[in-house]
Motif scaffolding. Sequence first.
Motif, PDB file in Angstrom:
ATOM      1  N   VAL A 143       0.874  -1.169   0.000  1.00  0.00           N
ATOM      2  CA  VAL A 143       0.000   0.000   0.000  1.00  0.00           C
ATOM      3  C   VAL A 143       0.911   1.218   0.000  1.00  0.00           C
ATOM      4  O   VAL A 143       1.875   1.277   0.758  1.00  0.00           O
ATOM      5  N   ILE A 144       0.604   2.184  -0.847  1.00  0.00           N
ATOM      6  CA  ILE A 144       1.424   3.395  -0.968  1.00  0.00           C
ATOM      7  C   ILE A 144       0.570   4.617  -0.660  1.00  0.00           C
ATOM      8  O   ILE A 144      -0.541   4.759  -1.173  1.00  0.00           O
ATOM      9  N   TRP A 145       1.111   5.498   0.194  1.00  0.00           N
ATOM     10  CA  TRP A 145       0.501   6.805   0.446  1.00  0.00           C
ATOM     11  C   TRP A 145       1.338   7.861  -0.266  1.00  0.00           C
ATOM     12  O   TRP A 145       2.558   7.944  -0.048  1.00  0.00           O
ATOM     13  N   GLN A 146       0.690   8.643  -1.095  1.00  0.00           N
ATOM     14  CA  GLN A 146       1.361   9.706  -1.837  1.00  0.00           C
ATOM     15  C   GLN A 146       1.030  11.059  -1.209  1.00  0.00           C
ATOM     16  O   GLN A 146      -0.136  11.445  -1.123  1.00  0.00           O
ATOM     17  N   SER A 147       2.049  11.772  -0.755  1.00  0.00           N
ATOM     18  CA  SER A 147       1.871  13.071  -0.103  1.00  0.00           C
ATOM     19  C   SER A 147       1.968  14.195  -1.135  1.00  0.00           C
ATOM     20  O   SER A 147       2.939  14.281  -1.890  1.00  0.00           O
ATOM     21  N   LYS A 148       0.954  15.074  -1.146  1.00  0.00           N
ATOM     22  CA  LYS A 148       0.958  16.247  -2.024  1.00  0.00           C
ATOM     23  C   LYS A 148       0.484  17.453  -1.213  1.00  0.00           C
ATOM     24  O   LYS A 148      -0.677  17.514  -0.813  1.00  0.00           O
ATOM     25  N   TYR A 149       1.370  18.402  -0.992  1.00  0.00           N
ATOM     26  CA  TYR A 149       0.997  19.586  -0.211  1.00  0.00           C
ATOM     27  C   TYR A 149       0.338  20.611  -1.136  1.00  0.00           C
ATOM     28  O   TYR A 149       0.934  21.607  -1.528  1.00  0.00           O
ATOM     29  N   PHE A 150      -0.920  20.329  -1.494  1.00  0.00           N
ATOM     30  CA  PHE A 150      -1.730  21.264  -2.265  1.00  0.00           C
ATOM     31  C   PHE A 150      -2.538  22.096  -1.270  1.00  0.00           C
ATOM     32  O   PHE A 150      -3.313  21.542  -0.487  1.00  0.00           O
ATOM     33  N   TRP A 151      -2.382  23.419  -1.323  1.00  0.00           N
ATOM     34  CA  TRP A 151      -3.028  24.274  -0.327  1.00  0.00           C
ATOM     35  C   TRP A 151      -3.243  25.648  -0.927  1.00  0.00           C
ATOM     36  O   TRP A 151      -2.414  26.129  -1.691  1.00  0.00           O
ATOM     37  N   GLN A 153      -3.646  20.956 -10.483  1.00  0.00           N
ATOM     38  CA  GLN A 153      -2.916  19.847  -9.859  1.00  0.00           C
ATOM     39  C   GLN A 153      -3.291  18.473 -10.417  1.00  0.00           C
ATOM     40  O   GLN A 153      -2.709  17.465 -10.020  1.00  0.00           O
ATOM     41  N   GLN A 154      -4.229  18.416 -11.334  1.00  0.00           N
ATOM     42  CA  GLN A 154      -4.684  17.120 -11.835  1.00  0.00           C
ATOM     43  C   GLN A 154      -3.565  16.342 -12.517  1.00  0.00           C
ATOM     44  O   GLN A 154      -3.436  15.114 -12.327  1.00  0.00           O
ATOM     45  N   ALA A 155      -2.744  17.020 -13.300  1.00  0.00           N
ATOM     46  CA  ALA A 155      -1.659  16.329 -14.000  1.00  0.00           C
ATOM     47  C   ALA A 155      -0.673  15.714 -13.008  1.00  0.00           C
ATOM     48  O   ALA A 155      -0.201  14.588 -13.215  1.00  0.00           O
ATOM     49  N   GLN A 156      -0.369  16.429 -11.920  1.00  0.00           N
ATOM     50  CA  GLN A 156       0.550  15.882 -10.907  1.00  0.00           C
ATOM     51  C   GLN A 156      -0.024  14.619 -10.277  1.00  0.00           C
ATOM     52  O   GLN A 156       0.716  13.671  -9.988  1.00  0.00           O
ATOM     53  N   ILE A 157      -1.322  14.618 -10.035  1.00  0.00           N
ATOM     54  CA  ILE A 157      -1.962  13.441  -9.437  1.00  0.00           C
ATOM     55  C   ILE A 157      -1.871  12.258 -10.387  1.00  0.00           C
ATOM     56  O   ILE A 157      -1.497  11.135  -9.990  1.00  0.00           O
ATOM     57  N   ARG A 158      -2.197  12.480 -11.658  1.00  0.00           N
ATOM     58  CA  ARG A 158      -2.118  11.388 -12.640  1.00  0.00           C
ATOM     59  C   ARG A 158      -0.693  10.858 -12.755  1.00  0.00           C
ATOM     60  O   ARG A 158      -0.475   9.635 -12.773  1.00  0.00           O
ATOM     61  N   GLU A 159       0.265  11.767 -12.818  1.00  0.00           N
ATOM     62  CA  GLU A 159       1.661  11.345 -12.974  1.00  0.00           C
ATOM     63  C   GLU A 159       2.153  10.565 -11.762  1.00  0.00           C
ATOM     64  O   GLU A 159       2.917   9.603 -11.911  1.00  0.00           O
ATOM     65  N   SER A 160       1.729  10.954 -10.573  1.00  0.00           N
ATOM     66  CA  SER A 160       2.154  10.246  -9.360  1.00  0.00           C
ATOM     67  C   SER A 160       1.635   8.817  -9.349  1.00  0.00           C
ATOM     68  O   SER A 160       2.364   7.872  -9.015  1.00  0.00           O
ATOM     69  N   PHE A 161       0.377   8.642  -9.718  1.00  0.00           N
ATOM     70  CA  PHE A 161      -0.187   7.286  -9.749  1.00  0.00           C
ATOM     71  C   PHE A 161       0.497   6.447 -10.820  1.00  0.00           C
ATOM     72  O   PHE A 161       0.875   5.293 -10.575  1.00  0.00           O
ATOM     73  N   ASP A 162       0.667   7.030 -12.001  1.00  0.00           N
ATOM     74  CA  ASP A 162       1.301   6.279 -13.088  1.00  0.00           C
ATOM     75  C   ASP A 162       2.731   5.900 -12.716  1.00  0.00           C
ATOM     76  O   ASP A 162       3.200   4.805 -13.055  1.00  0.00           O
ATOM     77  N   SER A 163       3.440   6.786 -12.011  1.00  0.00           N
ATOM     78  CA  SER A 163       4.806   6.500 -11.595  1.00  0.00           C
ATOM     79  C   SER A 163       4.849   5.337 -10.613  1.00  0.00           C
ATOM     80  O   SER A 163       5.702   4.442 -10.716  1.00  0.00           O
ATOM     81  N   ALA A 164       3.927   5.345  -9.641  1.00  0.00           N
ATOM     82  CA  ALA A 164       3.869   4.249  -8.661  1.00  0.00           C
ATOM     83  C   ALA A 164       3.529   2.926  -9.335  1.00  0.00           C
ATOM     84  O   ALA A 164       4.096   1.875  -9.005  1.00  0.00           O
ATOM     85  N   LEU A 165       2.614   2.962 -10.287  1.00  0.00           N
ATOM     86  CA  LEU A 165       2.198   1.742 -10.993  1.00  0.00           C
ATOM     87  C   LEU A 165       3.345   1.189 -11.835  1.00  0.00           C
ATOM     88  O   LEU A 165       3.619  -0.023 -11.823  1.00  0.00           O
ATOM     89  N   ALA A 166       4.038   2.076 -12.557  1.00  0.00           N
ATOM     90  CA  ALA A 166       5.144   1.641 -13.404  1.00  0.00           C
ATOM     91  C   ALA A 166       6.297   1.088 -12.575  1.00  0.00           C
ATOM     92  O   ALA A 166       6.925   0.086 -12.952  1.00  0.00           O
ATOM     93  N   ALA A 167       6.583   1.734 -11.439  1.00  0.00           N
ATOM     94  CA  ALA A 167       7.670   1.262 -10.583  1.00  0.00           C
ATOM     95  C   ALA A 167       7.375  -0.124 -10.027  1.00  0.00           C
ATOM     96  O   ALA A 167       8.271  -0.965  -9.908  1.00  0.00           O
ATOM     97  N   ALA A 168       6.125  -0.382  -9.669  1.00  0.00           N
ATOM     98  CA  ALA A 168       5.744  -1.698  -9.153  1.00  0.00           C
ATOM     99  C   ALA A 168       5.972  -2.780 -10.206  1.00  0.00           C
ATOM    100  O   ALA A 168       6.529  -3.846  -9.926  1.00  0.00           O
ATOM    101  N   GLU A 169       5.560  -2.485 -11.435  1.00  0.00           N
ATOM    102  CA  GLU A 169       5.743  -3.467 -12.514  1.00  0.00           C
ATOM    103  C   GLU A 169       7.225  -3.666 -12.828  1.00  0.00           C
ATOM    104  O   GLU A 169       7.684  -4.793 -13.039  1.00  0.00           O
TER     105      GLU A 169
END
Length: 323
Positions: free
Chosen positions: A75-83, A90-106
Amino acid sequence: MSSPAAMSRLAAGEPPINFAAHQIRAGNLAGARDDFEQMLAMLLAAVHPGARQIAAHPGDWGIDVLLGDLSGMVVIWQSKYFWPVVTRSQQAQIRESFDSALAAAERNGYQLRRWVLCVPASMDPATARWWDRWSARRRRDTGVAIDLWHETTLREMLARPDAAHVRRHYYDPYEPVTSRRPLRELETDVADLLEQALFVRQLRAAGHEEVGSAKHEYFNADLLAREIADKGVRAELDALAEADAVAYGIWEGFFNAALQQRADPMLPGLHAAVMGEIRESGAFPAELRAGRVHRCGLMHRIVQRRRAGWVRHWRAIAREEMP
């Protein structure tokens, strides 16, 4: 609805959790991101024993906090200090973070079971709709559970007894503990003179009919600032400068978000949002001994000094000659 634990803590007089405190602790936005991530790691270790922080490294695996074994299922928690709000930008950053975690796992031979985005704010309506659609689609495509821990979720978790030490370390120190400065009544003749002040004209431009409380707040904050200037005590002068920066930072964040969210040039709701945040903020320096009225008045002083306003065209109003 707040949990019983959270309600009992507030009833006991404990300060509300304000995630702007990370900017004050760190001194800048980049430092606030790291500070928020450290808080999240400490919080997760308290409520999810076994969770651990993963250091950033070139070729980032998209992991901030991890639960599980990197040779199995995680399980991965991704921290983003959006305030102060999560918006379309910020949508692109969210998509990129998930895709990065998914690619790294594979790439590295482990399975991503759940991915949790952690933000110290709420999403605006358009971004919330985007999140609901995007997360549902990516769940179907990847089989990964995707969750969101926003400001309400984090506050509820920080109110739990097993996270009390995290709250004390990151948030409680910013609650003033010294006696607050007394308030002065605003005389009618002074109130009449303030009708021509710039901060009042900015409020009128934003459609505010009643401005009596704003005049009272400004009057008391101006007395406070003059008293501190006259005394010349370095600690109080520094506290006043810090409080000014805190109030301005809150306004700037909400103003920029309002420009993106609202077509109406009067930016309805901006004043209420900024003042609400200032009233509840635990980030103002204790040395100032300023209560909510003084703190709101400091924001009016910023407007009076032509540094901020309540409508899209506030600079044009600030340039106008006094009637």
